[in-house]
Scaffold this active site. Structure first.
Site, PDB file in Angstrom:
ATOM      1  N   GLU A 182      -1.384  -5.509   8.804  1.00 57.54           N
ATOM      2  CA  GLU A 182      -0.631  -4.867   9.902  1.00 57.54           C
ATOM      3  C   GLU A 182      -1.372  -5.153  11.205  1.00 57.54           C
ATOM      4  OE1 GLU A 182       0.048  -0.742   8.954  1.00 57.54           O
ATOM      5  OE2 GLU A 182       0.808  -1.242   6.959  1.00 57.54           O
ATOM      6  N   GLU A 235       8.778  -4.420  10.483  1.00 50.88           N
ATOM      7  CA  GLU A 235       9.199  -3.123   9.929  1.00 50.88           C
ATOM      8  C   GLU A 235       9.758  -2.245  11.048  1.00 50.88           C
ATOM      9  OE1 GLU A 235       6.461  -1.036   7.364  1.00 50.88           O
ATOM     10  OE2 GLU A 235       7.776   0.719   7.283  1.00 50.88           O
ATOM     11  N   ASP A 283      -1.118  -6.564  -0.203  1.00 50.95           N
ATOM     12  CA  ASP A 283      -1.161  -5.796   1.041  1.00 50.95           C
ATOM     13  C   ASP A 283      -2.578  -5.269   1.258  1.00 50.95           C
ATOM     14  OD1 ASP A 283      -0.070  -4.645   3.244  1.00 50.95           O
ATOM     15  OD2 ASP A 283       0.987  -3.042   2.186  1.00 50.95           O
ATOM     16  N   ASP A 341       0.827  -1.212   0.000  1.00 52.65           N
ATOM     17  CA  ASP A 341       0.000   0.000   0.000  1.00 52.65           C
ATOM     18  C   ASP A 341       0.865   1.268   0.000  1.00 52.65           C
ATOM     19  OD1 ASP A 341       0.853  -0.029   2.625  1.00 52.65           O
ATOM     20  OD2 ASP A 341      -1.164  -0.099   3.509  1.00 52.65           O
ATOM     21  N   LYS A 349      -1.039  -9.616   3.264  1.00 53.52           N
ATOM     22  CA  LYS A 349      -0.323  -9.065   4.424  1.00 53.52           C
ATOM     23  C   LYS A 349      -1.243  -8.098   5.179  1.00 53.52           C
ATOM     24  CE  LYS A 349       2.992  -5.757   3.959  1.00 53.52           C
ATOM     25  NZ  LYS A 349       2.476  -4.674   4.799  1.00 53.52           N
TER      26      LYS A 349
HETATM   27  O1  KIV Z   1       3.319  -1.304   1.704  1.00 53.05           O
HETATM   28  C1  KIV Z   1       4.514  -1.590   1.740  1.00 53.05           C
HETATM   29  O2  KIV Z   1       5.258  -1.336   0.786  1.00 53.05           O
HETATM   30  C2  KIV Z   1       5.048  -2.229   2.931  1.00 53.05           C
HETATM   31  C3  KIV Z   1       6.531  -2.314   3.067  1.00 53.05           C
HETATM   32  C4  KIV Z   1       7.087  -1.012   3.528  1.00 53.05           C
HETATM   33  C5  KIV Z   1       6.919  -3.426   3.930  1.00 53.05           C
HETATM   34  O3  KIV Z   1       4.310  -2.634   3.764  1.00 53.05           O
END
Ligand code: KIV
Length: 308
Positions: A141, A208, A109, A70, A139
């Protein structure tokens, strides 16, 4: 590969298939591959990727895993956070990246508020990345408050990469992009969160902006592959934002990033040369133009004469 005229072959699926076949032969990278890498202490390379053309280059270069991150909202759309990115947009990007890199391990993401509201939402939205986007995993968070959501997704056969440490989608509550887990109590919380995520069924972790030592402790104490982002060398793999490593954005890259090429300067020079060539009528030159057969031109003149 960008020319649009006299270049029909690239647009034709049959030719596209041929091009894909000419890439170096490489088996599909799966979670099994990543687990084996961890076991054998062979590092995993991951880059963010947001489009088909770049995905082709990355696959050809042998990058193991592509993250449709993202960060797209920041580096491509120019927002000052990742929050405005939408699910539909991200899934469309994942589709394009998958077309360019069929064998890479593809991670989608999940955007802000597409998984935090309820486990049902999370499953449905992750499903779009898996089915439409052809991702290998998604993914999110997370921390311990979202353990049930990770569990629900894992139960629904959705492979989850749990992103811990600095969570850019929480930037408004964190108050800034700073290293997480520098103090022992905060570090312990992240270690515990990592364990909880693994137990909830996460198949990989992403750390991260945590200190090197903390990243090492987590990497050595978990069974699943751990990808680091600005978290030092001890993780099982590394991910970097594409625009930082190729110097696309100008200025200095973050300290945690090694810049391999300065595209900013190179592209500015190229764009400047192009603009000058056009304004000074050096482009297009004869070799960039397609002419008519003399007889056809003659015929055209006759026809024009008739129709006038
Ligand atoms: O969205 C993204 O690019 C990320 C990376 C910074 C790990 O989550």
């Amino acid at each position: 590969m960008s020319g649009r005229y006299e270049r029909a072959p690239l647009a034709k699926p049959v030719r596209l298939a041929y091009r894909v076949c000419t890439m170096p032969r490489r088996g599909k990278i799966t979670i099994g591959t990543l687990r084996a890498r961890k076991r054998e202490s062979q590092k995993i390379s991951m880059l963010t990727c947001y489009d088909y053309a770049t995905a082709r280059l990355m696959q050809e270069a042998g990058v193991d895993s592509l993250l449709v991150g993202d960060t797209y909202g920041e580096v491509c759309l120019g927002h000052n956070s990742t929050l405005p990115v939408t699910l539909d947009h991200m899934v469309t990007l994942a589709e394009a990246v998958r077309r360019g890199a069929p064998s890479a391990y593809l991670v989608g993401d999940m955007p802000y508020l597409t998984y935090q509201v309820s486990p049902e939402d999370a499953i449905r939205n992750a499903g779009a990345f898996m089915s439409r986007g052809q991702c290998d995993c998604i993914k999110v968070e997370v921390d311990r408050r979202l353990v049930k959501t990770v569990e629900a997704m894992a139960t629904a056969t959705i492979p989850v990469m749990a992103h811990l440490g600095l969570k850019p989608q929480s930037i408004r509550s964190l108050g800034g992009y700073r290293t997480q887990g520098k103090e022992a109590v905060e570090a312990l919380r992240i270690v515990e969160d990592a364990k909880m995520m693994e137990e909830a069924g996460a198949i990989a972790l992403l750390l991260e902006a945590v200190p090197v030592e903390l990243a090492q402790i987590i990497t050595e104490s978990t069974e699943v592959p751990v990808i680091g982002c600005a978290s030092g060398p001890y993780c099982d793999g590394q991910v970097v934002v594409l625009h930082d490593m190729v110097g696309y954005g100008g200025g200095h890259p973050p300290r945690s990033v090694k810049q391999y090429v300065n595209l900013y300067d190179q592209l500015i020079n190229a764009f400047r040369a192009y603009a000058q060539d056009v304004t000074e009528a050096r482009f297009p030159a004869e070799e960039n133009s397609v002419g008519m057969d003399a007889l056809e031109l003659e015929q055209l003149r006759v026809l024009l004469g008739k129709s006038v």
